[in-house]
Enzyme design. Structure first.
Site, PDB file in Angstrom:
ATOM      1  N   LYS A  34       0.827  -1.473   0.108  1.00 33.89           N
ATOM      2  CA  LYS A  34      -0.148  -0.198   0.104  1.00 33.89           C
ATOM      3  C   LYS A  34       1.089   1.196   0.143  1.00 33.89           C
ATOM      4  CE  LYS A  34      -1.733   3.088   2.336  1.00 33.89           C
ATOM      5  NZ  LYS A  34      -1.946   4.241   1.355  1.00 33.89           N
ATOM      6  N   GLU A  73       9.827   2.609  10.662  1.00 31.37           N
ATOM      7  CA  GLU A  73      10.779   3.561  10.435  1.00 31.37           C
ATOM      8  C   GLU A  73      10.029   4.889  10.408  1.00 31.37           C
ATOM      9  OE1 GLU A  73      13.698   3.463  10.475  1.00 31.37           O
ATOM     10  OE2 GLU A  73      14.248   1.423  10.048  1.00 31.37           O
ATOM     11  N   CYS A  91      13.352  12.252   6.003  1.00 33.03           N
ATOM     12  CA  CYS A  91      13.416  11.816   7.607  1.00 33.03           C
ATOM     13  C   CYS A  91      14.837  11.996   8.221  1.00 33.03           C
ATOM     14  CB  CYS A  91      12.945  10.263   7.772  1.00 33.03           C
ATOM     15  SG  CYS A  91      13.899   9.203   6.684  1.00 33.03           S
ATOM     16  N   GLU A 106       9.161  17.195  14.635  1.00 32.63           N
ATOM     17  CA  GLU A 106       9.615  17.037  13.185  1.00 32.63           C
ATOM     18  C   GLU A 106       8.733  18.180  12.315  1.00 32.63           C
ATOM     19  OE1 GLU A 106       8.456  13.603  10.949  1.00 32.63           O
ATOM     20  OE2 GLU A 106      10.714  13.391  10.224  1.00 32.63           O
TER      21      GLU A 106
HETATM   22  P1  NAD Z   1       2.115   9.003   7.271  1.00 33.61           P
HETATM   23  O1  NAD Z   1       2.350   8.131   8.413  1.00 33.61           O
HETATM   24  O2  NAD Z   1       0.902   9.880   7.127  1.00 33.61           O
HETATM   25  O3  NAD Z   1       1.512   7.661   6.223  1.00 33.61           O
HETATM   26  C1  NAD Z   1       2.491   6.745   5.666  1.00 33.61           C
HETATM   27  C2  NAD Z   1       1.800   5.645   5.261  1.00 33.61           C
HETATM   28  O4  NAD Z   1       0.796   5.190   6.241  1.00 33.61           O
HETATM   29  C3  NAD Z   1       0.902   6.034   3.996  1.00 33.61           C
HETATM   30  O5  NAD Z   1       1.057   5.086   3.317  1.00 33.61           O
HETATM   31  C4  NAD Z   1      -0.625   5.999   4.680  1.00 33.61           C
HETATM   32  O6  NAD Z   1      -1.643   6.032   3.865  1.00 33.61           O
HETATM   33  C5  NAD Z   1      -0.285   4.985   5.538  1.00 33.61           C
HETATM   34  N1  NAD Z   1      -1.662   5.005   6.537  1.00 33.61           N
HETATM   35  C6  NAD Z   1      -2.247   6.434   7.216  1.00 33.61           C
HETATM   36  N2  NAD Z   1      -2.897   5.826   8.369  1.00 33.61           N
HETATM   37  C7  NAD Z   1      -3.097   4.608   8.426  1.00 33.61           C
HETATM   38  C8  NAD Z   1      -3.543   3.463   9.036  1.00 33.61           C
HETATM   39  N3  NAD Z   1      -4.471   3.782  10.110  1.00 33.61           N
HETATM   40  N4  NAD Z   1      -3.415   2.217   8.840  1.00 33.61           N
HETATM   41  C9  NAD Z   1      -2.367   1.932   8.026  1.00 33.61           C
HETATM   42  N5  NAD Z   1      -1.788   2.697   7.294  1.00 33.61           N
HETATM   43  C10 NAD Z   1      -2.128   4.158   7.228  1.00 33.61           C
HETATM   44  O7  NAD Z   1       3.400   9.602   6.657  1.00 33.61           O
HETATM   45  P2  NAD Z   1       3.592  10.545   5.581  1.00 33.61           P
HETATM   46  O8  NAD Z   1       2.990  11.751   5.817  1.00 33.61           O
HETATM   47  O9  NAD Z   1       3.385   9.589   4.192  1.00 33.61           O
HETATM   48  O10 NAD Z   1       5.240  10.408   5.647  1.00 33.61           O
HETATM   49  C11 NAD Z   1       5.847  11.307   6.408  1.00 33.61           C
HETATM   50  C12 NAD Z   1       6.493  10.755   7.289  1.00 33.61           C
HETATM   51  O11 NAD Z   1       7.268   9.558   7.141  1.00 33.61           O
HETATM   52  C13 NAD Z   1       7.527  11.587   8.082  1.00 33.61           C
HETATM   53  O12 NAD Z   1       7.174  11.501   9.563  1.00 33.61           O
HETATM   54  C14 NAD Z   1       8.796  11.172   7.710  1.00 33.61           C
HETATM   55  O13 NAD Z   1       9.875  11.316   8.957  1.00 33.61           O
HETATM   56  C15 NAD Z   1       8.447   9.485   7.744  1.00 33.61           C
HETATM   57  N6  NAD Z   1       9.543   8.846   6.952  1.00 33.61           N
HETATM   58  C16 NAD Z   1      10.534   7.960   7.719  1.00 33.61           C
HETATM   59  C17 NAD Z   1      11.550   7.410   7.143  1.00 33.61           C
HETATM   60  C18 NAD Z   1      12.574   6.461   8.019  1.00 33.61           C
HETATM   61  O14 NAD Z   1      13.224   5.703   7.331  1.00 33.61           O
HETATM   62  N7  NAD Z   1      12.784   6.666   9.143  1.00 33.61           N
HETATM   63  C19 NAD Z   1      11.594   7.802   5.773  1.00 33.61           C
HETATM   64  C20 NAD Z   1      10.873   8.502   5.013  1.00 33.61           C
HETATM   65  C21 NAD Z   1       9.649   9.110   5.687  1.00 33.61           C
END
Ligand code: NAD
Length: 479
Positions: free
Chosen positions: A172, A247, A281, A380
């Protein structure tokens, strides 16, 4: 004509148009239309992955090698086209889009090689005449949930090891960047994956993602995204006693000591804090700078920021593209307002920019005079916003660097071997850089953090095996 991309479930492309993908550099430009799966499609995908697991997990290494190698080759051959499309949907620059695409190809190539290097151990038992074998097997159905900021590299670094070690997948991707996700699934499908081995379910996190979390037939979940969603993944996974890997966010420190090479420090800070529009990130959002170099460093950064070309991601001259969408832009602007209210001084930028077409353009922002207790230092932001925290010496710099709920990356700019060595040992981060930006890592070595940034085994390189396999210990008495 707008393209319609469908979900892949049990080897069939299915679904009707559900969501639109908008170019953040020009919101009049529609990248495509995408099917939006619901809970029923998620269930079908999970059932298909479950049915495909026995045969795929027992397939020989050559079958898996062939698919992964072919995929790598096609991604590399199409790197300019795929990189451009990535830049169009996410807003990172063309160079960054192509670079990320090349990295995805390298990851598939690495894990193609790993299929031929799987090994086990054999030891004598404490019981005479008995042999003990330790082998690794695939975990089963793996749910892969990814964020929007690395639309092709993050899916690649989860999908490639999952397939290499014999798992089947329900994938997903983030709603904002479905085109890159669809592209690698299409390539893998055409490379010869048996039906059901890889399923794509694009759609809302709260609907299709949640359906994955709630299904007991998902044996493991690899998640990258925000801390809030990560906690949901963790809670649901504990409920189902499944393996999970998270992550999440970062608030990464870059320490600059008095003895640093100023040009190196400025390069590290500008690259780490602002490239990819600060939406990494691993971004250096806290610049922890020693007193003796502070003013020269701030002046040099301002000079560099003033020269950066901010514009349409698809223009080859652009160095910083737009923010990904309206919601993220509002979050960035809110934090800029919060920083001012908290008493930090906005030394550069922070204004919205107008470009030829309607897009989410923001001038990179630099705060000075901030403390590590301020919200802009602790939370963040995930945009082109960084703040300078002035410290008196190395000891204070290290203490401030470690005083954070996160622990993904950290960096130090210094010419002192003593301080560099001490920092590598004592920084509470999963990845530590010396005279390098906190963002920008190799694809063949472990990636991950500590504290609130990560949970579970590392991703990438050979360490990925820890998550995507389970160990079996077998005893044989030959008589
Ligand atoms: P997000 O948590 O909003 O979404 C991430 C994924 O989770 C998306 O595919 C989203 O559709 C899904 N999701 C949302 N609600 C869900 C639920 N209830 N159940 C299952 N899946 C669900 O994050 P984002 O805004 O897409 O990404 C930004 C974040 O990602 C930032 O905090 C960033 O630091 C982090 N990030 C971390 C790394 C790392 O390796 N540490 C790398 C890249 C991004």
């Amino acid at each position: 004509m707008t393209v319609l991309r469908k979900n892949l479930i049990d080897g069939e492309w299915l679904g009707e148009a559900g969501s639109r993908n908008i170019n953040p550099s020009n919101t009049n430009d529609i990248v495509g239309e995408y099917a939006s799966a619901g809970p029923e499609q998620a269930k079908q995908a999970i059932a298909a992955a479950k049915a495909a697991f026995p045969a795929w997990s027992r397939s020989g290494p050559l079958a898996r090698h062939a698919v992964l190698k072919k995929t790598s080759d096609e991604i590399m051959a199409r790197k300019d086209e795929i990189g451009r499309s990535l830049a169009r949907e996410e807003g990172k620059t063309l160079a960054e889009g192509v670079g990320e695409t090349i990295r995805a190809a390298q990851i598939f190539d690495f894990f193609a090689g790993e299929t031929l290097r799987l090994s086990g151990e054999m030891v004598p038992s404490v019981r005479p005449g008995v042999g003990v074998e330790m082998t690794r097997e695939g975990v089963g159905v793996v749910g892969i949930i990814t964020p929007w900021n690395f639309p092709i590299a993050i899916p690649a670094w989860k999908v490639a090891p999952a397939l290499a070690y014999g798992n089947t997948i329900v994938f997903k991707p983030a709603e904002l960047v479905p085109e890159s996700a669809w592209t690698i699934v299409d390539i893998l499908h055409r490379a010869g994956l048996p039906k059901g081995v890889l399923n794509l379910v694009m759609g809302k996190g709260s609907v299709v993602g949640q359906a994955m979390l709630d299904d007991p037939d998902v044996n493991a979940i690899s998640f990258t995204g925000s801390v809030g969603t990560g906690k949901r993944v963790a809670a649901a996974s504990v409920e189902h006693m499944r393996k999970f890997q998270l992550e999440m966010g970062g608030k990464n420190p870059l320490v600059v000591l008095d003895d640093a090479d100023l040009a190196v420090a400025v390069d590290c800070a500008v690259n780490g804090a602002y490239f990819s529009t600060g939406q990494r990130c691993t971004a250096s959002s806290r610049l922890i700078v020693a007193d003796g170099i502070h003013d020269r460093f701030v002046d040099a950064i301002k000079e560099r920021l003033d020269k950066l070309v901010i514009g349409d991601a698809l223009d080859a001259k652009t160095q910083i593209g737009p923010v990904v969408d309206q919601t993220q832009l509002k979050q960035d602007e809110d934090y800029i307002a919060i920083g001012r209210q908290e008493g930090a001084e906005l030394a550069f930028g922070g204004d919205r920019l107008e470009r030829g077409a309607p897009g989410f353009y923001l001038q990179p922002a630099l705060f000075v005079g901030s403390t590590n207790a301020m919200r802009i230092s602790r939370e963040e932001i995930f945009g082109p916003v960084a703040n300078v925290i002035r410290v008196k010496d190395y000891d204070e710099a290290l203490a401030v660097a470690n005083d954070t709920p996160f622990g993904l990356t950290s960096g130090i700019c210094t010419t002192s071997l003593k301080h560099a060595t001490h920092f590598k040992r004592n920084s509470e981060a999963g990845m530590v850089m010396v005279n390098l930006p906190t963002a920008g890592v190799d694809f063949h070595v472990p990636f991950g953090g500590r504290k609130g940034s990560s949970y579970g085994p590392r991703e990438q390189g050979r360490y990925a095996m820890e998550f995507y396999t389970t160990v079996k210990t077998a005893y044989t008495f030959a008589g």
